[in-house]
Design a protein around this motif. Structure first.
Motif, PDB file in Angstrom:
ATOM      1  N   ARG A 232       0.587  -0.930   0.026  1.00 20.01           N
ATOM      2  CA  ARG A 232       0.146   0.141   0.175  1.00 20.01           C
ATOM      3  C   ARG A 232       0.820   1.098   0.366  1.00 20.01           C
ATOM      4  N   LEU A 233       0.389   1.720  -1.332  1.00 16.03           N
ATOM      5  CA  LEU A 233       1.454   3.062  -1.362  1.00 16.03           C
ATOM      6  C   LEU A 233       1.031   4.806  -0.455  1.00 16.03           C
ATOM      7  N   GLY A 234       2.042   5.259   0.246  1.00 10.44           N
ATOM      8  CA  GLY A 234       1.276   6.365  -0.021  1.00 10.44           C
ATOM      9  C   GLY A 234       0.812   7.181   2.083  1.00 10.44           C
ATOM     10  N   LYS A 235       1.617   6.034   2.266  1.00  9.74           N
ATOM     11  CA  LYS A 235       1.023   5.680   4.222  1.00  9.74           C
ATOM     12  C   LYS A 235      -0.465   6.055   4.282  1.00  9.74           C
ATOM     13  N   LEU A 236      -1.055   5.330   4.089  1.00  9.32           N
ATOM     14  CA  LEU A 236      -2.978   5.749   4.284  1.00  9.32           C
ATOM     15  C   LEU A 236      -2.860   3.840   4.445  1.00  9.32           C
ATOM     16  N   ASP A 237      -4.260   3.819   4.974  1.00  6.36           N
ATOM     17  CA  ASP A 237      -4.078   2.726   5.289  1.00  6.36           C
ATOM     18  C   ASP A 237      -5.677   2.249   4.278  1.00  6.36           C
TER      19      ASP A 237
END
Length: 512
Positions: A79-84
């Motif tokens: 998963r990219l962008g440090k969001l769940d």
């Protein structure tokens, strides 16, 4: 706000002055000696196509293949962008992606591209009789190829993975120079000549690729308004159309990705779907369906041959290499834009959306518009081809509409879609240029508006000098694509390395 964040929000005046100054210089040079500028661009275009063409063909193909391998491997779960979870819904996200590339030329080429290839069979398929049903499949397949899997892959797959990692996971600016961070480290951000060059050449390439479609839009809508409503197709009409578009783009860019850009994209995708369904129902329905299925099969069957075809250099320069240069020129800014809207997405979702879903939607759009043109040309030779050869791409669209019941209504719909399509490109690209100049994904509003208006003003200025100057600037993006393509190259090995690193951090694979 800490000092580091404050620094990033400051405008990069060196990059701003050089990139903006070069655009102004281009206009002044075209006014002083249009022929000399045209000759220089044509010579540079020929040189670039000759010495970079094969490299671009391999680069885009390998980028697409590596993207697919990552997507369907265990690293696809990263998963990219440090969001769940994703910031945008699937529809909003894909609408934003679609309206950027397809808008920049798909509006103009959907009718003209298939017809050109139908009337003159591409050299790879020599031996197939032109203007026949058999010729329809390679004609559509060639258009699919130029706006298909590899084209889209160059605009926001591996490069987006690199950017999202450097920006959201490591905290570095969202700029084209950030592509080089894995190779050069932090020094690429500290008064780096190479970094500034990467930013400047990316801005100029994007400006050339955006101003070209804006100028063509003025010509196309001007032609359409004269054909439908009898409004004279003069420079004044074309200038008013472009100013109107620039104002829409500036308002949209000023309100940001979450509001204006997203709203315009959703409206546009909705209108395109309505227009496609109407054309499919009112036009040659079964022919379009059969043509899409047969052409998609032909495209997949000949995908590798079309990707690496190197025999007819003149044809390649006019078609495949031109398109590849155009898309590569857009590459850094498109990757930045897709990075901004893709936080919380997995690598698998990113690759499937950009490299598979978007191209298939493009193919359907091309088949409905271009396939209708092929059908009417076969029914009555010259019905579309004559208009295309005599008056260019805008005439092809109107000629197709003239053959369909309620064609005037569809023609008005096409004009509206064309304006909104190009407005979405202008607003998203002015946003990414502003991001490049500030290094933050929330750039100054005035900077966004300035670039949206700048695109419009330069397009009007070029049309005032002469219609051919718009084409000259469009060709210039192929010249700037040479250094930009070197900027994209490291993503071939950096993206897999980053995917592996994030997979360990996210415990998708075990640490060694």
């Amino acid at each position: 706000m800490d000092e580091q964040t404050e620094k990033r929000k400051r405008l990069d005046w060196v990059t701003f002055s050089i990139s903006g100054g070069l655009l102004v210089l281009f206009v002044i040079a075209a006014i002083l000696n249009q022929n000399l500028v045209g000759q220089w661009i044509n010579d540079s275009f020929s040189f670039t196509a000759k010495y970079f063409g094969a490299y671009w063909q391999v680069l885009l193909l390998v980028m697409f293949v590596i993207g697919l391998i990552l997507a369907f491997s265990k690293y696809g779960k990263v998963r990219l962008g440090k969001l769940d979870k994703p910031e945008n819904s699937n529809f909003r996200w894909i609408a934003l992606i679609l309206c950027t590339l397809l808008a920049s030329g798909g509006v103009f080429w959907a009718a003209a591209g298939p017809m050109y290839h139908f009337l003159t069979t591409p050299p790879l398929f020599q031996g197939i009789e032109e203007g026949t049903m058999t010729a329809a499949f390679p004609a559509m397949a060639q258009s699919y190829f130029h706006w298909g899997f590899t084209a889209w892959a160059s605009l926001g797959t591996l490069t987006t993975i690199v950017l999202m990692y450097a920006h959201y996971h490591k905290g570095y600016p969202l700029k084209p120079r950030t592509f080089l961070y894995p190779m050069f480290g932090e020094k690429i951000f500290k008064n780096s000549v190479l970094g500034s060059f990467a930013d400047i050449v990316s801005i100029i390439a994007t400006a050339a690729g955006t101003i070209g479609p804006i100028g063509f839009l003025g010509l196309q809508v001007g032609y359409g308004l004269e054909a439908v409503f009898g409004i004279p197709n003069t420079l004044t009409t074309q200038a008013l159309i472009i100013i109107f578009l620039a104002v829409i783009a500036s308002i949209s860019a000023a309100t940001g990705v979450e509001r204006g850009i997203q709203w315009l994209s959703r409206i546009n995708v909705g209108l395109v779907v309505i227009l496609m369904v109407a054309m499919l129902i009112l036009g040659p329905t079964m022919f379009i369906i059969d043509l899409f299925l047969g052409s998609e099969a032909f495209y997949l069957q000949n995908f590798l041959s079309m990707s690496l075809y190197r025999v007819d250099q003149a044809w390649l320069g006019s078609w495949t290499i031109f398109f590849w240069g155009w898309f590569i020129g857009y590459g850094p800014m498109m990757a930045m834009f897709i990075s901004r809207i893709s936080r919380g997405r997995t690598i698998r979702e990113l690759i499937i959306a950009v490299s598979i879903i978007a191209p298939i939607v493009s193919n359907i759009w091309f088949t409905v518009v271009g396939g209708s043109g092929i059908f009417y040309e076969m029914e009555q030779p010259g019905a579309i081809g004559t208009a295309l050869n005599e008056s260019g791409m805008p005439a092809a669209v109107m000629a197709i509409m003239n053959q369909i019941p309620l064609g005037i209504v569809l023609a008005v719909g096409f004009i509206i879609v064309s304006v909104i399509f190009v407005a979405t490109t202008a607003d998203s690209m002015s946003y990414t240029v502003a991001v490049t100049l500030s290094g933050t994904d929330e750039p100054n509003r005035l900077t966004r508006v300035f670039w949206a208006l700048m695109f419009g003003v330069v397009a009007v200025a070029l049309l005032a000098i002469g219609e051919e100057t718009v084409g000259m600037l469009q060709n210039f993006i192929v010249v700037t694509a040479a250094p930009v393509s070197l900027l994209l190259l490291p993503s071939l090995w950096d993206a897999p390395r980053i995917a592996k690193k994030l997979a360990k951090e996210q415990k998708i694979v075990k640490k060694e």
